[in-house]
Structures are given as structure tokens and as C-alpha cells.
Design an enzyme around this catalytic site. Structure first.
Site, PDB file in Angstrom:
ATOM      1  N   ASP A 244      53.021  46.929 -37.250  1.00 24.83           N
ATOM      2  CA  ASP A 244      52.443  47.786 -38.645  1.00 24.83           C
ATOM      3  C   ASP A 244      51.141  47.514 -38.566  1.00 24.83           C
ATOM      4  O   ASP A 244      50.434  46.435 -38.501  1.00 24.83           O
ATOM      5  CB  ASP A 244      52.835  47.007 -40.078  1.00 24.83           C
ATOM      6  CG  ASP A 244      52.049  47.370 -41.186  1.00 24.83           C
ATOM      7  OD1 ASP A 244      51.149  48.058 -41.034  1.00 24.83           O
ATOM      8  OD2 ASP A 244      52.605  47.056 -42.286  1.00 24.83           O
TER       9      ASP A 244
ATOM     10  N   LYS B   1      45.910  53.181 -46.878  1.00 27.16           N
ATOM     11  CA  LYS B   1      44.785  52.425 -46.629  1.00 27.16           C
ATOM     12  C   LYS B   1      43.592  53.154 -45.810  1.00 27.16           C
ATOM     13  O   LYS B   1      43.053  54.039 -46.346  1.00 27.16           O
ATOM     14  CB  LYS B   1      45.070  51.159 -46.114  1.00 27.16           C
ATOM     15  CG  LYS B   1      46.454  50.677 -46.891  1.00 27.16           C
ATOM     16  CD  LYS B   1      46.105  49.984 -48.155  1.00 27.16           C
ATOM     17  CE  LYS B   1      47.716  49.775 -48.917  1.00 27.16           C
ATOM     18  NZ  LYS B   1      48.629  48.874 -48.400  1.00 27.16           N
TER      19      LYS B   1
HETATM   20  C1  LIG Z   1      50.103  48.658 -48.457  1.00 23.56           C
HETATM   21  C2  LIG Z   1      50.766  48.043 -47.116  1.00 23.56           C
HETATM   22  C3  LIG Z   1      51.969  48.501 -46.788  1.00 23.56           C
HETATM   23  C4  LIG Z   1      52.576  49.587 -47.921  1.00 23.56           C
HETATM   24  O1  LIG Z   1      52.184  50.886 -48.068  1.00 23.56           O
HETATM   25  P1  LIG Z   1      52.299  51.731 -49.210  1.00 23.56           P
HETATM   26  O2  LIG Z   1      51.604  52.992 -48.945  1.00 23.56           O
HETATM   27  O3  LIG Z   1      51.604  50.997 -50.470  1.00 23.56           O
HETATM   28  O4  LIG Z   1      53.849  51.947 -49.571  1.00 23.56           O
HETATM   29  C5  LIG Z   1      52.468  48.202 -45.807  1.00 23.56           C
HETATM   30  N1  LIG Z   1      52.027  47.378 -44.888  1.00 23.56           N
HETATM   31  C6  LIG Z   1      50.662  47.003 -45.028  1.00 23.56           C
HETATM   32  C7  LIG Z   1      50.062  45.988 -44.198  1.00 23.56           C
HETATM   33  C8  LIG Z   1      50.043  47.439 -46.270  1.00 23.56           C
HETATM   34  O5  LIG Z   1      48.844  46.944 -46.414  1.00 23.56           O
END
Ligand SMILES: *Cc1c(COP(=O)(O)O)cnc(C)c1O
Length: 410
Positions: A191, A216
Site C-alpha cells: 500500500d 489522499k
Molecule cells: C485511507 C487509507 C486507506 C483506505 O482508503 P479509502 O480511500 O479511504 O477507502 C487505505 N490505506 C491507507 C494507508 C490509507 O491511508
């Protein structure tokens, strides 16, 4: 004859150029500078034969909007190129991307290894969701390879982690963990939400798949939810054909795909500004008497600075720090800032601050928080794009308030 867009020299184009132009020629769309938004759910077939060819996969084209849309396609080509993968996939949210990946690649009886520090809902998906369907999940600290070696078996299908990880910004060595995963016959899935490909490209370090919450930094303006995947064609195709099409239906809207592309156009520029401001704020915090310690991947005092510098080009926009004075100092700091906004999420133009003990982890007891590595005075800052001087002034006001609360308590 004028050259077509993208023709010209054979030298590969740079990151920002591809983020702005890749996969789109205005001359294909009446000269429209920005890609049109295809607001359509279904597509007409030229003839009965053409429809059959589309369904049999013998002809390129569109059938129905749940798995593909022309606006979404440009975004997918761009994320694939920026991450250095063969293919990309866009989905409705980061959780949509992570769950579509899991449902597509795993089955009952499989085992997976996850880092023990993950985004809360990813952790919930793995430990509460997948376990209901016969998948065994090992959550370990992947900064220590001995932990990984203890739980890898022939049944391990994937090793999943974030780096840097939330909220303490621990860094995991992508190359080393990927190599160990491969030796056991497992995929390494990263991720990359916190860094974005502007600062870190996990596929270049040996990972098999990269996922993003494009909500983000990639979207970058706090106005949408979206998820992205990049990696080899075969894996991405499976996630589109199974995970997206019928296991989750987590389709991105054409409008949102357009907005993510708009965000990505300025990604490289923004990540530089986020990183430079965050590094300056980390320096200020480290020297401040209200602060016990600072975690920032490129800060010289950070104990994993060598791994961070090996796989990241800048330190990113997140800074975590521990206030002297615990919970009460945390509350005083949160109420003492004005420009810096109390909110979860990250990666926006606005600087956001969260105090896990009173916010995301408020429902836990202090002992439970401690077992998750969350101390009472821990604050996580997502440094935005405001002027650095204004941010430093506001942060100092918050730190003064934290010190005053501590003095009053003594
Ligand atoms: C926010 C976030 C997610 C989840 O994403 P959404 O777009 O809110 O579903 C997954 N991994 C990380 C590191 C995040 O900051």
C-alpha cells in the site's frame, strides 16, 4: 504535418510530463485540452457481429460501465506508467481496491502475512473479514525479518504491508521483504498511499502489486474517494474481471476518475512541497522542549533513516511526534492550533492533525492503545501546502498550549 501527441524523440518522458499527458491526445477529442468525462453506463454495438466479438474478447471496446470507462482508462494508464507497472486499475475507494485484490487472489485455505501496523480498516478487512472465509492471517512486525520467516509457509499467498506505516511511520524494506515472499512462492503487495509514486515506486524494488487510496495525495484536495492498483497485466486483469466486476462492484465514477487525473497532474510538485515543509516542521519539533520524540523518515534522528533513504526520494508529508505530558498535553495542543485543522485523513492541501488517543482510538483503553503502539501524547500531522512560516507559527502556538497545560498540572 504536425506530429501526433507523444510522437517525437525516443527518450522516455519524465514523471511530471507523463502525469500530465500520457494516454491522451486532444486531437482525438475535438481538440479538448482536458480529457472529456464519459458520463455513460452502457455502450452501443456497431452490429450484431461486433457485439459478439466484444463479448468473446476478440475486439477492443466497451460493453458496460462497471468494469471500464474511457475516462477511467486514461487514469489507469497513467498510474501504471507512474508506478512502472504493466497495467493499472481504478476503483471507487482505497478499501474497494484492497478488498477487490483480496477476493480476486485468495481462496479458503490460503494463508497471508500482514504487517501488524496497517490502516485501521485494512487491518479489519484482514483480521475480521477474510478470516470469516477460511483464510488464515498472520499479523507480525515486518521490520524484523525473523518474524516473517516464522510464519511463511507453502500456503502463504501474499505478504501485505504499508511503508511508511501509520501512525509511527515505521519503514519496511520493500526489496528484502519481497525477496523473502518470493522465495516462499508468495506475492508482495504494498500500500503506497503515504509516498505515492512521486517518492517511492515499490515495483522497482521487487513488489508484485501496488495499491493506493487515491483519496489522499493522488486526488490531493480532500474532495473525493478513489482507489488504484498497478502491477503485471495478468494480476491486474484478474482483479478487474473478478474483484471489480462481480465480487465488489466498487466502480469509480467517471467524474471522480477525471478529478484524480487533475490531482495527479500536480503530484510531483505537491509531494516536493509537502516533503520540504514536513522536514522543516520535523526539525522544529525535534528541537522543541514540549516534544519527547519525532518520527519522520528522513530525519537524522529516525532509527530507520537508512532504509527510508534507500527506497524513498524524499521524506513525505507525514510527521508524528510525542508530546511531553501525555493525554492532557495532546488535548491542549489540539485545541491550541488554529490554522492546522483537526481531522482524520491526509494528503490534502490543508494541514490536518489527529490525536489518536482522543480521536481514532478514543474507544480503546490506554492499555489497549499502548498494545497498538499508540501512546497518549502521540500526534500525527499531515503537512499541507500552506506557507511554511504560517504553519510553524501555528504549530508553536499549539506547543505553547501543551507546555502551559503541563505547567498547570504540576
Ligand atoms: C485511507 C487509507 C486507506 C483506505 O482508503 P479509502 O480511500 O479511504 O477507502 C487505505 N490505506 C491507507 C494507508 C490509507 O491511508
Amino acid at each position: 504535418m504536425a506530429k501526433k501527441h507523444g510522437e517525437g524523440s525516443n527518450r522516455p518522458q519524465g514523471f511530471a510530463t507523463r502525469a500530465i499527458h500520457l494516454g491522451y491526445d486532444p486531437m482525438d477529442e475535438n481538440g479538448a485540452l482536458t480529457p472529456p468525462i464519459y458520463m455513460t453506463s452502457t455502450y452501443a454495438f456497431e452490429s450484431a457481429e461486433a457485439g459478439g466479438e466484444l463479448f468473446r474478447g476478440e475486439r477492443k471496446g466497451y460493453i458496460y460501465g462497471r468494469n471500464r470507462n474511457p475516462t477511467q482508462n486514461i487514469l489507469e494508464e497513467r498510474i501504471a506508467s507512474l508506478e512502472g507497472g504493466e497495467s493499472g486499475l481504478a476503483l471507487a475507494s482505497g478499501m474497494g481496491a484492497i478488498s477487490a485484490m483480496c477476493w480476486s487472489l485468495l481462496e479458503a485455505g490460503d494463508e497471508i502475512v500482514i504487517d501488524h501496523t496497517l490502516y485501521g480498516n485494512s487491518f479489519a478487512l484482514f483480521t475480521h473479514g477474510l478470516t470469516k472465509f477460511g483464510i488464515t492471517v498472520h499479523a507480525v512486525d515486518l521490520t524484523d525479518l525473523a518474524n516473517l520467516d516464522k510464519v511463511l509457509t507453502k500456503k502463504t499467498k501474499l505478504v501485505y504491508f504499508e511503508t511508511p506505516a501509520n501512525p509511527n511511520l515505521r519503514v519496511i524494506d520493500i526489496a528484502v521483504v519481497s525477496e523473502r515472499a518470493h522465495a516462499a512462492g508468495a506475492l508482495a503487495v504494498v500500500d503506497n498511499t503515504f509516498c505515492t509514486p512521486a517518492l517511492q515506486r515499490p515495483l522497482e524494488h521487487g513488489a508484485d502489486l501496488v495499491l493506493h487510496s487515491a483519496t489522499k495525495y493522488l486526488g490531493g484536495h480532500g474532495d473525493l474517494l478513489a482507489g488504484l492498483v498497478a502491477g503485471p497485466h495478468e494480476l491486474v486483469h484478474r482483479i478487474r474481471q473478478h474483484g471489480l466486476r462481480y465480487l465488489t462492484g466498487a466502480t469509480i465514477s467517471p467524474m471522480t476518475a477525471f478529478l484524480v487525473m487533475r490531482g495527479i497532474k500536480t503530484l510531483e510538485l505537491r509531494m516536493e512541497r509537502h516533503s520540504n515543509s514536513a522536514a522543516a516542521i520535523a526539525d522544529m519539533l525535534a528541537a522543541h522542549p514540549a516534544v519527547a520524540w519525532v518520527a519522520y523518515p528522513f530525519h537524522d534522528g529516525f532509527d530507520q533513516v537508512a532504509v527510508a533513504r534507500k527506497q524513498m526520494t524524499m521524506g513525505g508529508g507525514l510527521v508524528s511526534f510525542e508530546l511531553n505530558g501525555g493525554y492532557d498535553a495532546g488535548m491542549a495542543f489540539m485545541n491550541g492550533v488554529e490554522l492546522v485543522t483537526r481531522a482524520v485523513s491526509l494528503g490534502d492541501t490543508e494541514t490536518l492533525v489527529q490525536h489518536p488517543a482522543s480521536m481514532t482510538h478514543a474507544a480503546y483503553t490506554p492499555e489497549e492503545r499502548a498494545s497498538h503502539g499508540i501512546s497518549e501524547g502521540l500526534v500525527r500531522l499531515s503537512v499541507g501546502l500552506e506557507n511554511l512560516e504560517d504553519l510553524l507559527t501555528d504549530m508553536e502556538a499549539g506547543l505553547d498550549a501543551a507546555m502551559a497545560s503541563r505547567a498547570a498540572a504540576e
